[in-house]
Write a protein that holds these residues in place. Structure first.
Motif, mmCIF file in Angstrom:
data_model
loop_
_atom_site.group_PDB
_atom_site.id
_atom_site.type_symbol
_atom_site.label_atom_id
_atom_site.label_comp_id
_atom_site.label_asym_id
_atom_site.label_seq_id
_atom_site.Cartn_x
_atom_site.Cartn_y
_atom_site.Cartn_z
ATOM 1 N N THR A 70 107.712 53.333 59.724
ATOM 2 C CA THR A 70 107.044 52.108 59.281
ATOM 3 C C THR A 70 106.689 51.174 60.423
ATOM 4 O OG1 THR A 70 109.117 50.923 58.980
ATOM 5 C CG2 THR A 70 108.266 52.159 57.074
ATOM 6 N N GLY A 71 107.258 51.390 61.593
ATOM 7 C CA GLY A 71 107.000 50.503 62.712
ATOM 8 C C GLY A 71 107.947 49.331 62.786
ATOM 9 N N TRP A 72 108.866 49.189 61.836
ATOM 10 C CA TRP A 72 109.845 48.108 61.866
ATOM 11 C C TRP A 72 110.913 48.407 62.904
ATOM 12 C CZ3 TRP A 72 108.997 43.679 59.366
ATOM 13 C CH2 TRP A 72 108.081 43.694 58.325
ATOM 14 N N THR A 73 111.466 47.376 63.499
ATOM 15 C CA THR A 73 112.526 47.536 64.492
ATOM 16 C C THR A 73 113.806 48.003 63.814
ATOM 17 O OG1 THR A 73 111.587 45.761 65.811
ATOM 18 C CG2 THR A 73 113.888 46.319 66.233
ATOM 19 N N SER A 74 114.442 48.985 64.420
ATOM 20 C CA SER A 74 115.718 49.473 63.912
ATOM 21 C C SER A 74 116.824 48.535 64.359
ATOM 22 C CB SER A 74 115.963 50.886 64.454
ATOM 23 O OG SER A 74 117.225 51.337 64.068
ATOM 24 N N MET A 75 117.611 48.026 63.412
ATOM 25 C CA MET A 75 118.710 47.132 63.740
ATOM 26 C C MET A 75 119.968 47.604 63.039
ATOM 27 S SD MET A 75 117.091 43.315 63.668
ATOM 28 C CE MET A 75 116.493 43.438 61.999
ATOM 29 N N ARG A 76 121.034 47.638 63.786
ATOM 30 C CA ARG A 76 122.348 47.913 63.216
ATOM 31 C C ARG A 76 123.378 47.211 64.080
ATOM 32 N NH1 ARG A 76 123.236 54.043 63.135
ATOM 33 N NH2 ARG A 76 121.001 54.113 63.022
ATOM 34 N N SER B 85 120.125 23.225 59.164
ATOM 35 C CA SER B 85 119.222 24.046 59.963
ATOM 36 C C SER B 85 120.003 24.681 61.108
ATOM 37 C CB SER B 85 118.063 23.212 60.526
ATOM 38 O OG SER B 85 118.526 22.348 61.549
ATOM 39 N N PHE B 86 119.291 25.428 61.918
ATOM 40 C CA PHE B 86 119.862 26.008 63.134
ATOM 41 C C PHE B 86 119.304 25.252 64.342
ATOM 42 C CE2 PHE B 86 119.685 29.720 60.190
ATOM 43 C CZ PHE B 86 121.053 29.882 60.035
ATOM 44 N N ASN B 87 119.289 23.933 64.257
ATOM 45 C CA ASN B 87 118.772 23.111 65.339
ATOM 46 C C ASN B 87 119.720 23.187 66.538
ATOM 47 O OD1 ASN B 87 116.857 21.484 66.449
ATOM 48 N ND2 ASN B 87 117.472 19.623 65.374
ATOM 49 N N ASN B 88 119.186 23.119 67.724
ATOM 50 C CA ASN B 88 119.955 23.214 68.972
ATOM 51 C C ASN B 88 120.671 24.556 69.095
ATOM 52 O OD1 ASN B 88 119.265 20.530 69.780
ATOM 53 N ND2 ASN B 88 120.758 19.792 68.295
ATOM 54 N N TRP B 89 120.012 25.607 68.694
ATOM 55 C CA TRP B 89 120.577 26.957 68.791
ATOM 56 C C TRP B 89 120.822 27.297 70.256
ATOM 57 C CZ3 TRP B 89 122.173 30.224 65.024
ATOM 58 C CH2 TRP B 89 122.480 31.534 65.428
ATOM 59 N N ASN B 90 121.993 27.824 70.574
ATOM 60 C CA ASN B 90 122.319 28.121 71.965
ATOM 61 C C ASN B 90 122.992 29.481 72.132
ATOM 62 O OD1 ASN B 90 124.798 27.644 70.860
ATOM 63 N ND2 ASN B 90 125.406 26.037 72.281
ATOM 64 N N LYS B 91 122.709 30.424 71.243
ATOM 65 C CA LYS B 91 123.350 31.736 71.316
ATOM 66 C C LYS B 91 122.298 32.827 71.397
ATOM 67 C CE LYS B 91 127.141 29.884 68.733
ATOM 68 N NZ LYS B 91 128.524 30.178 68.811
ATOM 69 N N SER B 92 122.624 33.869 72.141
ATOM 70 C CA SER B 92 121.726 35.012 72.297
ATOM 71 C C SER B 92 122.508 36.296 72.078
ATOM 72 C CB SER B 92 121.123 35.037 73.709
ATOM 73 O OG SER B 92 120.281 33.925 73.908
ATOM 74 N N GLY B 93 121.769 37.350 71.747
ATOM 75 C CA GLY B 93 122.382 38.659 71.622
ATOM 76 C C GLY B 93 122.648 39.275 72.985
ATOM 77 N N ARG B 94 123.247 40.457 72.952
ATOM 78 C CA ARG B 94 123.647 41.127 74.191
ATOM 79 C C ARG B 94 122.465 41.729 74.934
ATOM 80 N NH1 ARG B 94 127.525 44.849 72.380
ATOM 81 N NH2 ARG B 94 129.105 43.304 72.788
ATOM 82 N N ALA B 95 121.584 42.412 74.210
ATOM 83 C CA ALA B 95 120.482 43.136 74.847
ATOM 84 C C ALA B 95 119.381 43.373 73.821
ATOM 85 C CB ALA B 95 120.982 44.478 75.400
ATOM 86 N N LYS B 96 118.267 43.891 74.291
ATOM 87 C CA LYS B 96 117.127 44.140 73.415
ATOM 88 C C LYS B 96 117.502 45.029 72.224
ATOM 89 C CE LYS B 96 112.306 45.498 73.738
ATOM 90 N NZ LYS B 96 111.245 45.976 74.624
ATOM 91 N N ARG B 97 118.344 46.023 72.463
ATOM 92 C CA ARG B 97 118.773 46.924 71.393
ATOM 93 C C ARG B 97 120.055 46.467 70.699
ATOM 94 N NH1 ARG B 97 116.258 51.259 70.049
ATOM 95 N NH2 ARG B 97 114.744 52.204 71.409
ATOM 96 N N GLU B 98 120.626 45.365 71.169
ATOM 97 C CA GLU B 98 121.837 44.820 70.551
ATOM 98 C C GLU B 98 121.637 43.323 70.316
ATOM 99 O OE1 GLU B 98 125.729 46.980 71.784
ATOM 100 O OE2 GLU B 98 124.570 46.632 73.619
ATOM 101 N N LYS B 99 120.738 43.041 69.389
ATOM 102 C CA LYS B 99 120.351 41.668 69.098
ATOM 103 C C LYS B 99 121.427 40.946 68.284
ATOM 104 C CE LYS B 99 115.370 42.642 68.631
ATOM 105 N NZ LYS B 99 115.254 43.088 69.951
ATOM 106 N N MET B 100 121.428 39.636 68.402
ATOM 107 C CA MET B 100 122.132 38.805 67.440
ATOM 108 C C MET B 100 121.180 38.711 66.245
ATOM 109 S SD MET B 100 123.806 35.037 67.925
ATOM 110 C CE MET B 100 125.149 35.695 68.898
ATOM 111 N N VAL B 101 121.698 38.789 65.032
ATOM 112 C CA VAL B 101 120.848 38.858 63.842
ATOM 113 C C VAL B 101 121.233 37.762 62.854
ATOM 114 C CG1 VAL B 101 120.186 40.289 61.857
ATOM 115 C CG2 VAL B 101 120.504 41.344 64.109
ATOM 116 N N ILE B 102 120.214 37.090 62.329
ATOM 117 C CA ILE B 102 120.382 36.189 61.186
ATOM 118 C C ILE B 102 119.582 36.814 60.064
ATOM 119 C CG2 ILE B 102 120.023 33.881 60.258
ATOM 120 C CD1 ILE B 102 119.938 32.840 63.150
ATOM 121 N N SER B 103 120.259 37.187 58.986
ATOM 122 C CA SER B 103 119.581 37.836 57.864
ATOM 123 C C SER B 103 120.320 37.491 56.575
ATOM 124 C CB SER B 103 119.510 39.355 58.097
ATOM 125 O OG SER B 103 118.643 39.934 57.137
#
Length: 182
Positions: free
Chosen positions: A33-39, A115-133
């Motif tokens: 489908t072209g969607w990014t694989s996330m786990r 809200s998520f105002n002043n967000w200051n967190k990031s995931g580890r890497a492109k293939r290991e994202k932090m996810v909000i879902s």
């Protein structure tokens, strides 16, 4: 609707600990489908937040309070602190910067003036994202964040973050200030 179709449930079991709840996984249809694989990664922390059944005194690692039915074979175990956090800030406080942690909001819930105002967190890497879902059923009812007169999510130097299936609306915005961000 496509998120609902492309989503399967992934349950992670670790050692002798009770089985944690299922979390959404968008990987099965990604190649076609072209969607990014996330786990989640093996060390991901999965945090649950629910405005309708949550409590900020809960531990945030279960999708519902004791007795909440996850599926036909899993029920949240007894324990005064088992259950989702109530507020977005309480859930975000459990996320670790530089990890592929997941913040899952209960499907169909609405948060007002948060809200998520002043967000200051990031995931580890492109293939290991932090996810909000989101989690729960009906899965196609996305969580709704009514941000008041501010951003949905805004911050500096945010990397490797995926926001999937969350609705935002600045419901009291009056055109008097400039809102930047999601």
């Amino acid at each position: 609707m496509l998120n609902f179709i492309a989503t399967t449930l992934l349950c992670l079991f670790q050692g002798n600990t009770p089985p944690p709840p299922c979390i959404p996984y968008w990987g099965d249809l990604a190649p076609t489908t072209g969607w990014t694989s996330m786990r989640p990664s093996l060390d991901s922390r999965v945090v649950y937040v629910s405005d309708s059944i949550g409590d900020d005194n809960f531990n945030g690692i279960w999708p519902g309070p004791a007795g909440y039915i996850i599926d036909e074979t899993h029920v949240v175990p007894p324990g005064a602190l088992n259950g989702p956090k109530k507020t977005l800030n309480a859930g975000v406080a459990l996320l670790r910067n530089g990890y592929s942690d997941w913040l899952l909001l209960k499907a169909g819930d609405t948060w007002v003036n948060q809200s998520f105002n002043n967000w200051n967190k990031s995931g580890r890497a492109k293939r290991e994202k932090m996810v909000i879902s989101h989690y729960g059923f009906p899965f196609e009812q996305q969580p709704f964040i009514q941000t008041g007169n501010t951003h949905g999510i805004n911050g500096n130097n945010i990397r490797n973050l995926a926001v999937v299936g969350i609705r935002f609306r600045a419901h009291t915005y009056d055109n008097t200030n400039w809102i930047r961000g999601l």
